[in-house]
Motif scaffolding. Structure first.
Motif, PDB file in Angstrom:
ATOM      1  N   VAL A   1       0.890  -1.168  -0.030  1.00 47.39           N
ATOM      2  CA  VAL A   1       0.061   0.131   0.019  1.00 47.39           C
ATOM      3  C   VAL A   1       0.827   1.183   0.224  1.00 47.39           C
ATOM      4  O   VAL A   1       1.995   1.284   0.270  1.00 47.39           O
ATOM      5  N   THR A   2       0.342   2.348  -0.522  1.00 49.48           N
ATOM      6  CA  THR A   2       0.949   3.594  -0.292  1.00 49.48           C
ATOM      7  C   THR A   2      -0.005   4.567   0.406  1.00 49.48           C
ATOM      8  O   THR A   2      -1.011   4.460   0.269  1.00 49.48           O
ATOM      9  N   VAL A   3       0.514   5.550   0.934  1.00 44.99           N
ATOM     10  CA  VAL A   3      -0.148   6.528   1.505  1.00 44.99           C
ATOM     11  C   VAL A   3      -0.474   7.671   0.551  1.00 44.99           C
ATOM     12  O   VAL A   3       0.206   8.183  -0.101  1.00 44.99           O
ATOM     13  N   THR A   4      -1.663   7.886   0.538  1.00 44.63           N
ATOM     14  CA  THR A   4      -2.348   8.943  -0.458  1.00 44.63           C
ATOM     15  C   THR A   4      -2.581  10.295   0.097  1.00 44.63           C
ATOM     16  O   THR A   4      -2.593  11.129  -0.684  1.00 44.63           O
ATOM     17  N   ALA A   5      -2.986  10.312   1.395  1.00 46.99           N
ATOM     18  CA  ALA A   5      -3.019  11.643   2.037  1.00 46.99           C
ATOM     19  C   ALA A   5      -2.843  11.557   3.449  1.00 46.99           C
ATOM     20  O   ALA A   5      -3.130  10.753   4.034  1.00 46.99           O
ATOM     21  N   LEU A   6      -2.385  12.636   4.036  1.00 51.04           N
ATOM     22  CA  LEU A   6      -2.592  12.884   5.401  1.00 51.04           C
ATOM     23  C   LEU A   6      -3.742  14.108   5.965  1.00 51.04           C
ATOM     24  O   LEU A   6      -3.459  15.053   5.103  1.00 51.04           O
ATOM     25  N   GLU A   7      -4.575  13.735   6.721  1.00 51.66           N
ATOM     26  CA  GLU A   7      -5.581  14.395   6.970  1.00 51.66           C
ATOM     27  C   GLU A   7      -5.333  15.203   8.479  1.00 51.66           C
ATOM     28  O   GLU A   7      -5.041  14.557   9.406  1.00 51.66           O
ATOM     29  N   GLY A   8      -5.876  16.644   8.332  1.00 50.03           N
ATOM     30  CA  GLY A   8      -5.650  17.403   9.423  1.00 50.03           C
ATOM     31  C   GLY A   8      -7.168  17.655   9.988  1.00 50.03           C
ATOM     32  O   GLY A   8      -7.721  17.699   9.526  1.00 50.03           O
TER      33      GLY A   8
ATOM     34  N   HIS B   1      -4.686   8.314   5.104  1.00 53.06           N
ATOM     35  CA  HIS B   1      -5.471   7.515   3.943  1.00 53.06           C
ATOM     36  C   HIS B   1      -4.408   6.839   2.992  1.00 53.06           C
ATOM     37  O   HIS B   1      -3.567   7.392   2.665  1.00 53.06           O
ATOM     38  N   LEU B   2      -4.898   5.808   2.879  1.00 51.54           N
ATOM     39  CA  LEU B   2      -3.995   4.542   2.084  1.00 51.54           C
ATOM     40  C   LEU B   2      -4.640   4.357   0.873  1.00 51.54           C
ATOM     41  O   LEU B   2      -5.781   4.470   0.725  1.00 51.54           O
ATOM     42  N   SER B   3      -3.877   3.586  -0.171  1.00 48.27           N
ATOM     43  CA  SER B   3      -4.138   3.405  -1.419  1.00 48.27           C
ATOM     44  C   SER B   3      -5.140   2.204  -1.424  1.00 48.27           C
ATOM     45  O   SER B   3      -6.028   2.160  -2.477  1.00 48.27           O
ATOM     46  N   ASP B   4      -5.297   1.625  -0.284  1.00 47.32           N
ATOM     47  CA  ASP B   4      -6.226   0.557  -0.263  1.00 47.32           C
ATOM     48  C   ASP B   4      -7.883   1.009   0.153  1.00 47.32           C
ATOM     49  O   ASP B   4      -8.810   0.483   0.311  1.00 47.32           O
ATOM     50  N   GLU B   5      -7.933   2.471   0.192  1.00 47.78           N
ATOM     51  CA  GLU B   5      -9.122   3.122   0.599  1.00 47.78           C
ATOM     52  C   GLU B   5      -9.417   3.141   2.156  1.00 47.78           C
ATOM     53  O   GLU B   5     -10.470   3.483   2.514  1.00 47.78           O
ATOM     54  N   SER B   6      -8.431   2.468   2.821  1.00 43.19           N
ATOM     55  CA  SER B   6      -8.510   2.589   4.449  1.00 43.19           C
ATOM     56  C   SER B   6      -8.102   3.675   4.828  1.00 43.19           C
ATOM     57  O   SER B   6      -7.012   4.534   4.359  1.00 43.19           O
ATOM     58  N   VAL B   7      -8.564   4.148   6.156  1.00 41.77           N
ATOM     59  CA  VAL B   7      -8.350   5.171   6.873  1.00 41.77           C
ATOM     60  C   VAL B   7      -7.750   4.747   8.237  1.00 41.77           C
ATOM     61  O   VAL B   7      -8.421   3.862   8.923  1.00 41.77           O
TER      62      VAL B   7
END
Length: 463
Positions: free
Chosen positions: A216-223, A233-239
């Motif tokens: 998996v890759t990290v697609t975003a960091l949420e603040g 947020h990960l590329s497998d759509e998990s959070v």
């Protein structure tokens, strides 16, 4: 160089070391030990004198050592001018001058480049600025992360399962903190040691309670609304909710300040010959600019004279000593830098050590112990000879295999007391990822044969 000119250089010359680092300090000490009596200047972009970095991802995070008290011991007085907290921004080879960020210029007769590497930041700048998003390279980085871990975060998230990321995850578990770790490859340490050993590292991490996410890759960091990181947020759509995120995506070599200088410098480092003399962009060796430490790309006789870039404590010391010696001696007295690559780490209660260049190996043999017991020696082969070895809690075999590498011993490893190879001791594919893909894992990077080769493309979004 004439004897008179050399003697004048040793007596009253000006030597500048850019990089107030481990390599820079050891080079300065060697220069003085070997009789250099002229002006010596060390330039560093950090405000501190040289300090030790390995404890920053281990004992400093566990509270066993202060990250602000890891200053390197002095082996001798160096009587140097320190220009600390000011970065080098340019180099004029013709005028023999180093330009500094404060507008000053420093003249030299001999220059040593020892600018090392820095942590690769998170590639989305706005997300990287969120409170709780950390990297780990400097004293301040370690002090900040240690403070956050002491505060008892709900969860730590580590992006990248190379050695540094795995050491951070190990420290978190030792502190009793929940930790998740994401890796684009199939297991931790794959870029450094291959998939076979990586699977052992994966089992170690999960058995110690790490929430390991692979492929998996990290697609975003949420603040949150006040600018603190709250989720990954990960590329497998998990959070995954986390209030501390450690970005551990490897390093960048500090060569940007050399852009336009005419040296053979680029993302892979500064190319130099076996005597640590820098090449210019045409592949012609210079005689007054030398390179040492993590920023250097140098050819190694044992590995087909390919250029190696090494992020190793011992290599930085040995190369600095060689460079310093060669800077102030006659050509006939110069010596080559032939240090055997070596590395060590400690995580999840296991001591890991290696010699040679594991990523060069296509095949792997477990020659002592077993993977299941997590106590073994693995030997890597390339084109019919031994090129590296790694041990898990079995370091007594390393010296033997270092000698095997040095003499070009055949691979597969022979067992001379037996008629045939013992069952279970067969070579298998080592499982390294495609070298054309970006990876933050290797501590040793093979980077071709040309000193002028600067072609390297990194796609951070793939992480």
């Amino acid at each position: 160089m004439s004897a008179d000119h050399l003697e004048r250089l040793r007596r009253e010359g000006r030597i500048v070391i850019v990089g107030a680092s481990l390599a820079g300090l050891r080079a300065a000490e060697t220069l003085r030990a070997e009789g250099f009596a002229g002006d010596l200047t060390l330039i560093g972009d950090e405000p501190h004198e040289p300090y030790d970095r390995p404890p920053l991802s281990k004992s400093a995070l566990l509270g066993m050592a202060s990250p602000l008290r890891t200053q390197l011991p002095r082996r001798r007085e160096i009587d140097a001018k320190w220009r600390l907290g000011v970065a080098a921004t340019g180099l004029d080879l013709a005028a023999k001058r180093v330009r500094l960020a404060d507008g000053d210029e420093v003249e030299y007769d001999r220059l040593l480049i020892a600018t090392g590497v820095r942590a690769r930041p998170w590639f989305k700048e706005e997300e990287a600025r969120l409170d709780g998003v950390c990297v780990l390279r400097t004293r301040e980085d370690a002090a900040d992360l240690a403070r956050r871990l002491r505060a008892g975060p709900r969860r730590v998230f580590v992006i990248g399962a190379g050695f540094a990321g795995s050491e951070v995850a190990s420290a978190c578990r030792e502190l009793g903190l929940p930790v998740s770790m994401a890796e684009r490859a199939g297991a931790p340490l794959v870029g450094a040691l291959g998939g076979v050993i990586g699977s052992v590292a994966a089992d170690l991490a999960t058995e110690h309670g790490v929430d390991l996410r692979t492929h998996v890759t990290v697609t975003a960091l949420e603040g949150d609304t006040v600018g603190r990181v709250r989720a990954v947020h990960l590329s497998d759509e998990s959070v995954v909710e986390a209030d501390v995120v450690v970005v551990s995506l490897g390093s960048l070599r500090n060569t940007e300040w050399l852009t336009g200088s005419g040296l053979g410098a680029g993302p892979r480092g500064v190319a130099c010959d076996a005597g640590c003399r820098a090449f210019d962009f045409r592949g012609i060796v210079t005689d007054d600019v030398f390179v040492a430490g993590d920023v250097a790309r140098s050819p190694h006789a044992l590995f087909g004279y390919q250029f190696l870039s090494l992020e190793h404590w011992g290599n930085a010391v040995a190369q600095a000593e060689t460079a310093a010696h060669n800077m102030i001696c006659d050509g006939a007295d110069r010596r080559p830098h032939l240090w055997m690559p070596a590395f060590w780490s400690s995580m999840f209660g296991v001591n890991i050590k290696s010699v040679g260049v594991p990523p060069m190996g296509e095949q792997l043999m477990i020659t002592q112990g077993s993977l299941a017991e997590r106590r073994f020696t693995g030997v890597y082969g390339h084109q019919g000879r031994v090129v590296a070895a790694v041990t898990f809690d079995n370091a007594r075999w390393l010296e033997f295999y270092q000698r095997q590498i040095e003499r070009g011993a055949p691979f597969p490893v022979e067992f001379p007391t037996l008629d045939r190879r013992p069952e279970g001791r067969q070579p298998v594919p080592a499982g390294f990822p495609d070298p054309s893909l970006p990876t933050h894992g290797p501590m040793v990077t093979l980077s071709g044969y040309s000193p002028a080769d600067q072609q390297l493309v990194f796609h951070p979004s793939r992480h």
